[in-house]
Design a protein around this motif. Structure first.
Motif, mmCIF file in Angstrom:
data_model
loop_
_atom_site.group_PDB
_atom_site.id
_atom_site.type_symbol
_atom_site.label_atom_id
_atom_site.label_comp_id
_atom_site.label_asym_id
_atom_site.label_seq_id
_atom_site.Cartn_x
_atom_site.Cartn_y
_atom_site.Cartn_z
ATOM 1 N N SER A 223 33.961 -29.960 20.692
ATOM 2 C CA SER A 223 34.849 -28.831 21.863
ATOM 3 C C SER A 223 35.281 -27.620 20.901
ATOM 4 O O SER A 223 35.653 -26.760 21.392
ATOM 5 C CB SER A 223 36.834 -29.897 21.798
ATOM 6 O OG SER A 223 37.024 -29.813 21.008
ATOM 7 N N HIS A 224 34.774 -28.115 20.366
ATOM 8 C CA HIS A 224 34.144 -26.750 19.089
ATOM 9 C C HIS A 224 33.091 -25.666 19.196
ATOM 10 O O HIS A 224 32.744 -25.829 19.156
ATOM 11 C CB HIS A 224 34.687 -26.963 17.951
ATOM 12 C CG HIS A 224 36.202 -27.108 17.402
ATOM 13 N ND1 HIS A 224 36.208 -27.580 16.187
ATOM 14 C CD2 HIS A 224 37.584 -27.743 18.176
ATOM 15 C CE1 HIS A 224 37.828 -27.582 15.843
ATOM 16 N NE2 HIS A 224 38.885 -28.165 16.965
ATOM 17 N N SER A 225 33.284 -24.289 19.326
ATOM 18 C CA SER A 225 32.574 -23.287 19.087
ATOM 19 C C SER A 225 31.434 -22.745 17.938
ATOM 20 O O SER A 225 32.385 -23.870 17.135
ATOM 21 C CB SER A 225 33.416 -22.148 19.859
ATOM 22 O OG SER A 225 33.494 -21.296 18.993
ATOM 23 N N THR A 226 31.178 -21.933 17.797
ATOM 24 C CA THR A 226 30.820 -22.168 15.923
ATOM 25 C C THR A 226 31.045 -21.228 15.417
ATOM 26 O O THR A 226 31.800 -21.380 14.579
ATOM 27 C CB THR A 226 29.029 -21.434 16.249
ATOM 28 O OG1 THR A 226 28.092 -22.361 17.252
ATOM 29 C CG2 THR A 226 28.502 -20.722 14.231
ATOM 30 N N ALA A 227 32.123 -20.243 16.180
ATOM 31 C CA ALA A 227 33.280 -19.899 15.395
ATOM 32 C C ALA A 227 34.543 -20.789 15.036
ATOM 33 O O ALA A 227 34.902 -19.885 13.901
ATOM 34 C CB ALA A 227 33.689 -18.257 16.563
ATOM 35 N N GLU A 228 34.828 -21.498 16.023
ATOM 36 C CA GLU A 228 36.209 -22.708 16.003
ATOM 37 C C GLU A 228 35.945 -23.190 14.291
ATOM 38 O O GLU A 228 36.761 -23.331 13.911
ATOM 39 C CB GLU A 228 36.445 -22.698 16.897
ATOM 40 C CG GLU A 228 36.626 -22.199 17.627
ATOM 41 C CD GLU A 228 37.346 -23.319 19.310
ATOM 42 O OE1 GLU A 228 37.845 -22.147 20.574
ATOM 43 O OE2 GLU A 228 36.403 -23.639 19.610
ATOM 44 N N ALA A 229 34.544 -23.761 14.144
ATOM 45 C CA ALA A 229 34.339 -24.874 12.985
ATOM 46 C C ALA A 229 34.355 -24.121 12.124
ATOM 47 O O ALA A 229 34.842 -24.562 11.122
ATOM 48 C CB ALA A 229 32.575 -25.350 14.019
ATOM 49 N N ALA A 230 34.141 -22.461 11.901
ATOM 50 C CA ALA A 230 33.744 -22.044 10.877
ATOM 51 C C ALA A 230 35.786 -21.310 11.002
ATOM 52 O O ALA A 230 35.911 -21.984 9.506
ATOM 53 C CB ALA A 230 33.264 -20.203 10.725
ATOM 54 N N ALA A 231 36.235 -21.673 11.641
ATOM 55 C CA ALA A 231 37.784 -20.889 11.029
ATOM 56 C C ALA A 231 38.857 -22.383 10.614
ATOM 57 O O ALA A 231 39.121 -22.257 9.619
ATOM 58 C CB ALA A 231 37.930 -20.321 12.399
#
Length: 289
Positions: A223-231
């Motif tokens: 459920s994480h986007s690439t940006a959320e994974a980076a955050a």
């Protein structure tokens, strides 16, 4: 690279496949290290471990504990614990005990808007009658044509402020982390981008979690986007947490990401499995005929 998938669900909670079917699917999808993390229940652990061994998968015990924190439901994944630990088993039993009444309350709420017989309908989709969840209601409403898919059900009926949503008091964060760690496992914050916390509230969550002995966070999830994974990779570094990886797979028809189909963890993070080496149940390689 280890293709670890440390978050998925079986018919023991709200998945649609058995532990044995999940183990086989994980193997076919190239998973090397697997954990079954049913909601608030470890009744499938022996089956999952045996199935993993049968197909040549390394295995970690797992569970996803429902927690109330700042009036929201947060999920804490436990990995690598002793599944026979008495305190953990009793705590999870207590957490499950309110689900049946919650399900009846949800059905009554849906009946008030003209959708009847949903408790019995949802029960038919629950492999474990003690764990009737919103997902089981959603499957029933799709099957009866009320909505076209489970996502529509949640948008219209089963989230806060909608008919059919009933708040339930789960375990506290302290209880969940204590049960897991005292059973020899690692506590991990599951899919943190899904929670609707302010920046200050999220900081409070991770600060308290770390202070209680929590040691990991899911960085790469279904459920994480690439940006959320980076955050959340940054959060892992900020709080000195190990990073986990899991699809949160529930069903071939419903899940956005299949078992094992996830990007790798960022290389600058410590994987949770690096800290759980002594808890991994190693599989004997399966001999080819």
């Amino acid at each position: 690279m280890i293709n670890a998938d440390l978050h998925c669900h079986s018919v023991i909670s709200d998945g649609t496949l058995t532990p044995e079917e999940l183990a086989q699917r994980a193997k076919v999808k190239g998973v090397n290290l697997w954990a079954l993390t049913d909601h608030d229940d470890i009744g499938g652990q022996a089956r999952a471990a045996a199935a993993a061994a049968a197909v040549g998968l390394d295995y970690l015990t797992g569970v996803e504990v429902s927690v109330s924190f700042l009036h929201q439901t947060v999920h804490i994944v436990g990995l690598g614990f002793d599944a026979s630990n008495v305190a953990l088993c009793l705590g999870l039993t207590q957490t499950r005990s309110g689900r049946a009444q919650r399900a009846r309350d949800m059905a009554e709420d849906l009946a008030r808007v003209g959708i009847k017989d949903t408790f019995e309908g949802a029960k038919k989709y629950a492999g474990n009658p003690d764990l009737i969840s919103r997902t089981h209601f959603a499957r029933f409403l799709v099957a009866t044509g009320v909505c076209k898919d489970t996502q529509e059900v949640f948008r219209k009926f089963l989230t806060e402020g909608k008919p059919g949503y009933v708040q339930h008091r789960w375990a506290t964060l302290k209880e969940a982390v204590t049960w897991i760690t005292q059973a020899g496992g690692m506590a991990v914050v599951a899919h943190p981008a899904r929670y609707k916390f302010s920046a200050n509230e999220e900081f409070a969550l991770f600060t308290e979690f770390k202070g209680l002995g929590g040691a990991g966070v899911e960085v790469v999830t279904g459920s994480h986007s690439t940006a959320e994974a980076a955050a959340y990779a940054d959060i892992a570094l900020e709080f000195a947490l190990a990073a986990s990886r899991g699809s949160d797979f529930h069903s071939p028809q419903e899940s956005r990401v299949d078992l094992g189909d996830l990007p790798a963890l960022p290389e600058n993070l410590t994987p949770v499995w690096a800290l759980l080496q002594d808890r991994i149940q190693r599989a004997v390689p399966v001999r080819q005929p």
